[in-house]
Scaffold this active site. Structure first.
Site, short mmCIF file in Angstrom:
data_model
loop_
_atom_site.label_atom_id
_atom_site.label_comp_id
_atom_site.label_asym_id
_atom_site.label_seq_id
_atom_site.Cartn_x
_atom_site.Cartn_y
_atom_site.Cartn_z
N LYS A 53 0.80 -1.03 -0.28
CA LYS A 53 -0.31 0.10 0.56
C LYS A 53 0.83 1.13 -0.42
CE LYS A 53 -3.86 -2.52 2.10
NZ LYS A 53 -4.03 -2.25 4.23
N SER A 69 -1.13 0.46 5.69
CA SER A 69 -1.11 -0.44 7.16
C SER A 69 -1.78 -1.14 6.39
CB SER A 69 -2.01 0.50 7.80
OG SER A 69 -1.80 0.07 9.52
N ASP A 70 -2.39 -2.08 7.48
CA ASP A 70 -2.53 -3.85 7.55
C ASP A 70 -3.02 -4.36 8.41
OD1 ASP A 70 -4.13 -4.79 4.60
OD2 ASP A 70 -3.40 -6.79 6.01
N GLN A 71 -3.98 -5.08 8.65
CA GLN A 71 -4.12 -5.58 9.78
C GLN A 71 -4.16 -7.39 9.31
OE1 GLN A 71 -7.71 -5.03 12.05
NE2 GLN A 71 -6.12 -4.62 13.96
N ALA A 106 0.21 -4.01 11.06
CA ALA A 106 1.75 -3.56 10.63
C ALA A 106 1.52 -2.30 9.78
CB ALA A 106 2.36 -4.72 9.36
#
Length: 196
Positions: A53, A69-71, A106
Site C-alpha cells: 500500500k 497499514s494493514d491488519q 503492520a
C-alpha cells in the site's frame, strides 16, 4: 520541519486514528492486490500488504512520507475478515467465543529513500458464556461489519470480551499509534514539538 504525510488508505477508522495524534495528512486510495496467498503466515501478510500500500503511492518531494497499514486477525489459525454481512459477523463471533483472537497490525512509512516497517501483535480473549442472542444484539448495536474479526474494542466490544493483551491498544483498532508516534518522531515529525 516541513513535511507531507499521505495515508495510503480509505479506511475511516484509520483516518480518525491518525487525526487523533494531531498530524497533518492527506489520503489516497492505494493500488494494492490484497488477494490471500495460501499458506502465508498472518504477520507476513500484514507486513506485505502494508508495504504494498505504501509503495503504491509515489513520494512526490523531499520529506513526503507515505503511510501504509494493514491488519490480519486470526482465531485458532482461521483468518477472520471484515464480515460485510450480519451472517458472517455472527459466524466469526461464534468462532471467537471462548478463544483468543490474535491481531497482527503492520505499518510501513516510505519517504526520503527509506522504508520503515513495524508490526504490533495484540490479543483479545472472548467470553465463553456469550449467548448467540447476545452476539446478534451486539452486531445490531455496534455495526462491526467493516471491522476485522467482527467487533470493535473502542465501542461495545468489551461486553463480549474476557481480556485484552496489548502493549499498544490502538493497534487492535487498526493503527498502532504509540509505535507510529515514536517512528514519526524519529523521522522529524513531532506533533508535540514546539517551533521557535
Amino acid at each position: 520541519m516541513t513535511y507531507k504525510l499521505t495515508l495510503a488508505s480509505t479506511s475511516s477508522s484509520r483516518k480518525a486514528l491518525l487525526a487523533q495524534i494531531g498530524v497533518i495528512f492527506d489520503c489516497q486510495s492505494p493500488a494494492a492486490d490484497e488477494s490471500v496467498i495460501t499458506g502465508e503466515p498472518p504477520a507476513q501478510r500484514a507486513a506485505r500488504l502494508a508495504t504494498l500500500k505504501a509503495n503504491s503511492i509515489p513520494s512526490t518531494e523531499a520529506n513526503h512520507w507515505i503511510l501504509g497499514s494493514d491488519q490480519v486477525a486470526t482465531c485458532n489459525g482461521k483468518l477472520l475478515r471484515k464480515p460485510l454481512t450480519k451472517e458472517l459477523a455472527l459466524e466469526q463471533l461464534q468462532i471467537s467465543r471462548g478463544n483468543w483472537v490474535t491481531f497482527h497490525t503492520a505499518f510501513t512509512l516510505c519517504g526520503n529513500g527509506e522504508t520503515l516497517e513495524h508490526m504490533v501483535e495484540s490479543r483479545v480473549r472472548f467470553r465463553a458464556d456469550t449467548l448467540d442472542s447476545e452476539l446478534c444484539r451486539y452486531i445490531e448495536l455496534d455495526d462491526p461489519l467493516y471491522c476485522a474479526g467482527s467487533f470493535k474494542t473502542e465501542s461495545l466490544g468489551p461486553l463480549i470480551f474476557d481480556q485484552i493483551d496489548a502493549s499498544d491498544p490502538t493497534a487492535i483498532q487498526g493503527l498502532p499509534l504509540i509505535t507510529l508516534a515514536r517512528t514519526l518522531r524519529e523521522i522529524g515529525i513531532n506533533p508535540l514539538g514546539v517551533s521557535s
